[in-house]
Design a protein around this motif. Sequence first.
Motif, mmCIF file in Angstrom:
data_model
loop_
_atom_site.group_PDB
_atom_site.id
_atom_site.type_symbol
_atom_site.label_atom_id
_atom_site.label_comp_id
_atom_site.label_asym_id
_atom_site.label_seq_id
_atom_site.Cartn_x
_atom_site.Cartn_y
_atom_site.Cartn_z
ATOM 1 N N GLN A 20 0.803 -1.217 0.000
ATOM 2 C CA GLN A 20 0.000 0.000 0.000
ATOM 3 C C GLN A 20 0.842 1.276 0.000
ATOM 4 N N SER A 21 2.119 1.121 0.331
ATOM 5 C CA SER A 21 2.966 2.312 0.409
ATOM 6 C C SER A 21 4.421 1.935 0.139
ATOM 7 N N LEU A 22 5.074 2.714 -0.717
ATOM 8 C CA LEU A 22 6.484 2.490 -1.002
ATOM 9 C C LEU A 22 7.330 2.729 0.239
ATOM 10 N N LEU A 23 6.939 3.723 1.045
ATOM 11 C CA LEU A 23 7.674 4.017 2.273
ATOM 12 C C LEU A 23 7.613 2.830 3.231
ATOM 13 N N LEU A 24 6.429 2.245 3.400
ATOM 14 C CA LEU A 24 6.291 1.083 4.281
ATOM 15 C C LEU A 24 7.128 -0.082 3.787
ATOM 16 N N GLU A 25 7.160 -0.263 2.487
ATOM 17 C CA GLU A 25 7.956 -1.350 1.915
ATOM 18 C C GLU A 25 9.436 -1.164 2.233
ATOM 19 N N GLN A 26 9.930 0.067 2.125
ATOM 20 C CA GLN A 26 11.337 0.338 2.419
ATOM 21 C C GLN A 26 11.632 0.163 3.907
ATOM 22 N N ILE A 27 10.678 0.572 4.768
ATOM 23 C CA ILE A 27 10.857 0.392 6.211
ATOM 24 C C ILE A 27 10.968 -1.088 6.552
ATOM 25 N N ILE A 28 10.126 -1.910 5.934
ATOM 26 C CA ILE A 28 10.163 -3.355 6.175
ATOM 27 C C ILE A 28 11.507 -3.930 5.738
ATOM 28 N N LYS A 29 12.002 -3.476 4.598
ATOM 29 C CA LYS A 29 13.300 -3.959 4.110
ATOM 30 C C LYS A 29 14.412 -3.623 5.097
ATOM 31 N N VAL A 30 14.383 -2.393 5.606
ATOM 32 C CA VAL A 30 15.399 -1.974 6.572
ATOM 33 C C VAL A 30 15.345 -2.857 7.815
ATOM 34 N N LEU A 31 14.144 -3.088 8.343
ATOM 35 C CA LEU A 31 13.995 -3.900 9.551
ATOM 36 C C LEU A 31 14.472 -5.329 9.317
ATOM 37 N N TYR A 32 14.139 -5.903 8.175
ATOM 38 C CA TYR A 32 14.526 -7.280 7.901
ATOM 39 C C TYR A 32 16.015 -7.429 7.638
ATOM 40 N N LEU A 33 16.676 -6.339 7.318
ATOM 41 C CA LEU A 33 18.116 -6.418 7.092
ATOM 42 C C LEU A 33 18.912 -6.528 8.380
ATOM 43 N N PHE A 34 18.280 -6.227 9.525
ATOM 44 C CA PHE A 34 19.101 -6.290 10.732
ATOM 45 C C PHE A 34 18.427 -6.957 11.929
ATOM 46 N N HIS A 35 17.068 -6.979 12.032
ATOM 47 C CA HIS A 35 16.497 -7.353 13.323
ATOM 48 C C HIS A 35 16.800 -8.798 13.739
ATOM 49 N N MET A 36 16.487 -9.798 12.923
ATOM 50 C CA MET A 36 16.747 -11.180 13.334
ATOM 51 C C MET A 36 18.233 -11.539 13.282
ATOM 52 N N PRO A 37 18.995 -11.104 12.255
ATOM 53 C CA PRO A 37 20.437 -11.379 12.296
ATOM 54 C C PRO A 37 21.116 -10.821 13.547
ATOM 55 N N LEU A 38 20.788 -9.579 13.922
ATOM 56 C CA LEU A 38 21.405 -8.982 15.102
ATOM 57 C C LEU A 38 20.908 -9.656 16.380
ATOM 58 N N PHE A 39 19.635 -10.019 16.407
ATOM 59 C CA PHE A 39 19.069 -10.745 17.539
ATOM 60 C C PHE A 39 19.831 -12.057 17.732
ATOM 61 N N THR A 40 20.077 -12.752 16.631
ATOM 62 C CA THR A 40 20.785 -14.038 16.679
ATOM 63 C C THR A 40 22.240 -13.843 17.091
ATOM 64 N N PHE A 41 22.862 -12.790 16.604
ATOM 65 C CA PHE A 41 24.238 -12.468 16.982
ATOM 66 C C PHE A 41 24.338 -12.282 18.498
ATOM 67 N N CYS A 42 23.411 -11.503 19.067
ATOM 68 C CA CYS A 42 23.406 -11.267 20.518
ATOM 69 C C CYS A 42 23.158 -12.561 21.282
ATOM 70 N N THR A 43 22.304 -13.419 20.745
ATOM 71 C CA THR A 43 22.035 -14.705 21.388
ATOM 72 C C THR A 43 23.302 -15.543 21.479
ATOM 73 N N GLY A 44 24.043 -15.607 20.376
ATOM 74 C CA GLY A 44 25.295 -16.357 20.382
ATOM 75 C C GLY A 44 26.290 -15.811 21.374
ATOM 76 N N TYR A 45 26.384 -14.489 21.452
ATOM 77 C CA TYR A 45 27.319 -13.872 22.382
ATOM 78 C C TYR A 45 26.941 -14.155 23.825
ATOM 79 N N LEU A 46 25.647 -14.056 24.148
ATOM 80 C CA LEU A 46 25.191 -14.275 25.520
ATOM 81 C C LEU A 46 25.313 -15.738 25.927
#
Length: 227
Positions: A20-46
Amino acid sequence: MWILLFAVALAHNLIPFKNQSLLLEQIIKVLYLFHMPLFTFCTGYLVRKSRRTAWGYIKKLLVPYAVFQLAYVVLGFVMLELGVIDYSADTMKLSVVEPSSPLYFLVCMIFWRLLCPIFDEMKEDRIRTTVFLMLFAILISLDSSCNTMILPCFSLLPFYFMGYSADWQELVIKIKEMKRAKCLCLLGTYIFMVLLVPYETILFRVNVSQIEGQAICVLTTKVIFYS
């Protein structure tokens, strides 16, 4: 960590509106580029910092998984019987073995914890191991038959290993000492990925007919930063 939790929840809530929105699509892309990979990185470290034995760690995960997955199955069955929802193999799988949406991460954590003794032997050569794990993750993800339990166990595994084998103090020093040109290069690559790479492929769920090596761009950036 709470920021990452918010990012995951936000991304999932925005997905239904992505067309419905190009802006929303870009926001989703940004979030998917870091949220789970970084979450997993922190999990491994902890996990590396944890003093729990492997079995003690796994028991802590099995209990909430069993409780919430069983509740999910029972609630789903009741809602289906009442006609409140329709059955969908993608969103409503009445299975105790295959986890529902958020619980897959608990299964991943159990699987990754079992691999830690192997990682202890491999972390001295962490760059080569990381590249190998990334390439292996891509090969696994090219198999369209991978389910929601198998796929994330391997697609996020490289980030878990990076967190598990990383020296946090050394990593912070490297970031502070990073040259401006390299920072700009990484930022430019990140922006390029956000604009051109479909967000569905970020966690290596690769569509062979569309991706044409774009996942390699994502992986290359991770290796550059890690090295």
